[in-house]
Design a protein around this motif. Structure first.
Motif, PDB file in Angstrom:
ATOM      1  N   GLU A  42       0.802  -1.208   0.000  1.00 13.33           N
ATOM      2  CA  GLU A  42       0.000   0.000   0.000  1.00 13.33           C
ATOM      3  C   GLU A  42       0.841   1.267   0.000  1.00 13.33           C
ATOM      4  O   GLU A  42       0.380   2.322  -0.378  1.00 13.33           O
ATOM      5  CB  GLU A  42      -0.931   0.003   1.225  1.00 13.33           C
ATOM      6  CG  GLU A  42      -2.021  -1.051   1.168  1.00 13.33           C
ATOM      7  CD  GLU A  42      -3.024  -0.730   0.093  1.00 13.33           C
ATOM      8  OE1 GLU A  42      -3.726  -1.645  -0.337  1.00 13.33           O
ATOM      9  OE2 GLU A  42      -3.097   0.424  -0.318  1.00 13.33           O
ATOM     10  N   GLY A  43       2.075   1.221   0.460  1.00 10.69           N
ATOM     11  CA  GLY A  43       2.914   2.414   0.516  1.00 10.69           C
ATOM     12  C   GLY A  43       3.372   2.875  -0.847  1.00 10.69           C
ATOM     13  O   GLY A  43       3.439   2.098  -1.781  1.00 10.69           O
ATOM     14  N   VAL A  44       3.694   4.134  -0.959  1.00 11.57           N
ATOM     15  CA  VAL A  44       4.161   4.706  -2.209  1.00 11.57           C
ATOM     16  C   VAL A  44       5.364   5.594  -1.935  1.00 11.57           C
ATOM     17  O   VAL A  44       5.252   6.567  -1.216  1.00 11.57           O
ATOM     18  CB  VAL A  44       3.054   5.564  -2.869  1.00 11.57           C
ATOM     19  CG1 VAL A  44       3.474   5.993  -4.255  1.00 11.57           C
ATOM     20  CG2 VAL A  44       1.748   4.813  -2.936  1.00 11.57           C
ATOM     21  N   GLN A  80      -7.814  -8.122   8.945  1.00 10.23           N
ATOM     22  CA  GLN A  80      -7.480  -8.075   7.533  1.00 10.23           C
ATOM     23  C   GLN A  80      -8.442  -7.182   6.751  1.00 10.23           C
ATOM     24  O   GLN A  80      -9.625  -7.072   7.077  1.00 10.23           O
ATOM     25  CB  GLN A  80      -7.473  -9.495   6.943  1.00 10.23           C
ATOM     26  CG  GLN A  80      -6.292 -10.335   7.413  1.00 10.23           C
ATOM     27  CD  GLN A  80      -4.977  -9.797   6.879  1.00 10.23           C
ATOM     28  OE1 GLN A  80      -4.705  -9.872   5.687  1.00 10.23           O
ATOM     29  NE2 GLN A  80      -4.144  -9.256   7.771  1.00 10.23           N
ATOM     30  N   SER A  81      -7.920  -6.546   5.724  1.00  7.50           N
ATOM     31  CA  SER A  81      -8.692  -5.641   4.862  1.00  7.50           C
ATOM     32  C   SER A  81      -8.688  -6.171   3.425  1.00  7.50           C
ATOM     33  O   SER A  81      -7.774  -6.900   3.036  1.00  7.50           O
ATOM     34  CB  SER A  81      -8.070  -4.236   4.885  1.00  7.50           C
ATOM     35  OG  SER A  81      -8.093  -3.684   6.184  1.00  7.50           O
ATOM     36  N   ALA A 152     -13.643  -1.151  -6.627  1.00  4.74           N
ATOM     37  CA  ALA A 152     -13.342  -0.726  -5.265  1.00  4.74           C
ATOM     38  C   ALA A 152     -13.022  -1.928  -4.386  1.00  4.74           C
ATOM     39  O   ALA A 152     -13.590  -3.008  -4.559  1.00  4.74           O
ATOM     40  CB  ALA A 152     -14.522   0.049  -4.686  1.00  4.74           C
ATOM     41  N   ASP A 153     -12.102  -1.729  -3.440  1.00  2.94           N
ATOM     42  CA  ASP A 153     -11.796  -2.775  -2.466  1.00  2.94           C
ATOM     43  C   ASP A 153     -12.969  -3.011  -1.522  1.00  2.94           C
ATOM     44  O   ASP A 153     -13.324  -4.149  -1.230  1.00  2.94           O
ATOM     45  CB  ASP A 153     -10.568  -2.382  -1.636  1.00  2.94           C
ATOM     46  CG  ASP A 153      -9.257  -2.880  -2.215  1.00  2.94           C
ATOM     47  OD1 ASP A 153      -9.273  -3.939  -2.862  1.00  2.94           O
ATOM     48  OD2 ASP A 153      -8.221  -2.227  -2.022  1.00  2.94           O
ATOM     49  N   SER A 254      -5.570  -3.721   7.619  1.00  2.26           N
ATOM     50  CA  SER A 254      -4.285  -4.185   7.097  1.00  2.26           C
ATOM     51  C   SER A 254      -4.057  -3.621   5.711  1.00  2.26           C
ATOM     52  O   SER A 254      -4.946  -3.011   5.101  1.00  2.26           O
ATOM     53  CB  SER A 254      -4.272  -5.721   7.030  1.00  2.26           C
ATOM     54  OG  SER A 254      -5.071  -6.175   5.936  1.00  2.26           O
ATOM     55  N   LEU A 255      -2.877  -3.858   5.195  1.00  3.63           N
ATOM     56  CA  LEU A 255      -2.649  -3.665   3.772  1.00  3.63           C
ATOM     57  C   LEU A 255      -3.485  -4.683   3.011  1.00  3.63           C
ATOM     58  O   LEU A 255      -3.785  -5.757   3.522  1.00  3.63           O
ATOM     59  CB  LEU A 255      -1.167  -3.848   3.441  1.00  3.63           C
ATOM     60  CG  LEU A 255      -0.180  -2.928   4.180  1.00  3.63           C
ATOM     61  CD1 LEU A 255       1.243  -3.185   3.689  1.00  3.63           C
ATOM     62  CD2 LEU A 255      -0.553  -1.471   3.989  1.00  3.63           C
ATOM     63  N   THR A 256      -3.856  -4.366   1.789  1.00  2.00           N
ATOM     64  CA  THR A 256      -4.756  -5.246   1.042  1.00  2.00           C
ATOM     65  C   THR A 256      -4.032  -6.159   0.059  1.00  2.00           C
ATOM     66  O   THR A 256      -4.628  -6.645  -0.894  1.00  2.00           O
ATOM     67  CB  THR A 256      -5.825  -4.419   0.292  1.00  2.00           C
ATOM     68  OG1 THR A 256      -5.175  -3.537  -0.629  1.00  2.00           O
ATOM     69  CG2 THR A 256      -6.659  -3.612   1.267  1.00  2.00           C
ATOM     70  N   SER A 257      -2.743  -6.357   0.282  1.00  2.00           N
ATOM     71  CA  SER A 257      -1.981  -7.323  -0.518  1.00  2.00           C
ATOM     72  C   SER A 257      -0.820  -7.833   0.323  1.00  2.00           C
ATOM     73  O   SER A 257      -0.478  -7.243   1.349  1.00  2.00           O
ATOM     74  CB  SER A 257      -1.472  -6.678  -1.812  1.00  2.00           C
ATOM     75  OG  SER A 257      -0.584  -5.620  -1.511  1.00  2.00           O
TER      76      SER A 257
END
Length: 305
Positions: A42-44, A80-81, A152-153, A254-257
């Motif tokens: 998720e970070g960039v 978890q997300s 969309a997630d 959470s992060l989604t991956s």
């Protein structure tokens, strides 16, 4: 009915042919591998020169926890997300976000992270405290960049928007700690936020990239998405489109991956940001499928104090 007896050689050939076909179909059905994609988080930041071939795929997210030990939290995590949200959850009365520095123009790189449009804010290496920030409670997190998932997630009331924008925020050390999520759907007017951007950068076939990886550092011979540098953006426009998150859901997620890191504070705007039809077509034309299956609600503490 008469049956023709097969010669031993022909029988062996037929057996090997069927065995090969079964193994090919088995790999396509049962692995979490997506060839030509890269590990996504998720970070960039755009500063990591290391490209890692992905061993997971969004359309096989049920299997992530079994792929390797580093992904175990994808299967065993308690927060978890993404998750399904609804007005039956109510809206949050706690953790109200306030924004600082969003009103000033920022510079950054405009590209495609392999699954959709993304923007990375310029900043000195390992220095994040000069970036626009969000405050809630006693916490502060800094905007590192944003990217788009399609579809969309998160679903809301059983409905899934055409796309979802994630504004990724980190702490002073650069670790992801918060994501502000905004649903995107087509409406009747242009969305000023997207009017300020160059043309969409298409996703590449073959190797893509993670939002935290510099596409220019891909090995020679690999397809690289275009990177448009020194793009100026007014980030306040996206907040204005959702009334600065005046109504929202929040939860611990959470992060989604993979590696599905937990400890992320999620804010989901109740308001949908509407684009024009042409803007949405351009967004979707630059995207490929990137929505993780929704997770069961467990210890997410939706809207809790």
């Amino acid at each position: 009915m008469m049956y023709q007896r097969l010669s031993p050689l022909r029988s062996l050939f037929l057996f090997l042919h069927l065995l090969l076909a079964t193994s090919v179909l088995g790999c396509a059905d049962h692995t979490g591998r997506q060839r030509g994609r890269l590990s996504k988080r998720e970070g960039v930041s755009g500063t990591n020169p290391s490209f890692i071939t992905a061993d997971w795929a969004y359309d096989a997210s049920y299997n992530w926890g079994a792929i390797q030990p580093d992904y175990a939290e994808c299967q065993t995590g308690t927060q978890q997300s993404p998750i399904a949200l609804s007005l039956t959850n109510g809206l949050s009365q706690y953790h109200h976000p306030t924004f600082e520095g969003y009103e000033r123009k920022v510079m950054g790189n405009w590209t495609n992270w392999g699954y959709g449009p993304s923007f990375t804010l310029d900043h000195p290496p390992d220095e994040y405290t000069g970036l626009p920030c969000v405050h809630w409670d006693e916490e502060v997190a800094y905007l590192k960049g944003w990217h788009i998932h399609a579809p969309a997630d998160h679903s809301v009331g059983g409905d899934r928007s055409k796309a979802e924008m994630h504004l990724v925020h980190v702490n002073a050390e650069g670790d992801e700690v918060a994501v502000l999520a905004i649903r995107l759907d087509p409406g009747t007017s242009t969305m000023p936020f997207f009017e300020q951007l160059p043309e969409m950068v298409p996703f590449v076939t073959g190797p893509g990239r993670s939002p935290d990886q510099d596409p220019s550092s891909a090995p020679e011979g690999e397809n690289k998405p275009e990177v448009v540098k020194d793009v100026e953006m007014d980030m306040s426009l996206v907040l204005a489109g959702v009334y600065h998150f005046n109504e929202f859901w929040t939860y611990k997620g959470s992060l989604t991956s993979p590696p599905c890191k937990e400890g992320i504070r999620w804010f989901m705007a109740r308001t949908i940001a509407f684009t024009s039809v042409d803007q949405m077509r351009a967004i979707l034309g630059a995207c490929t499928y990137s929505a993780r299956a929704e997770q069961e609600v467990w210890l997410h503490e939706i809207n809790s104090a």
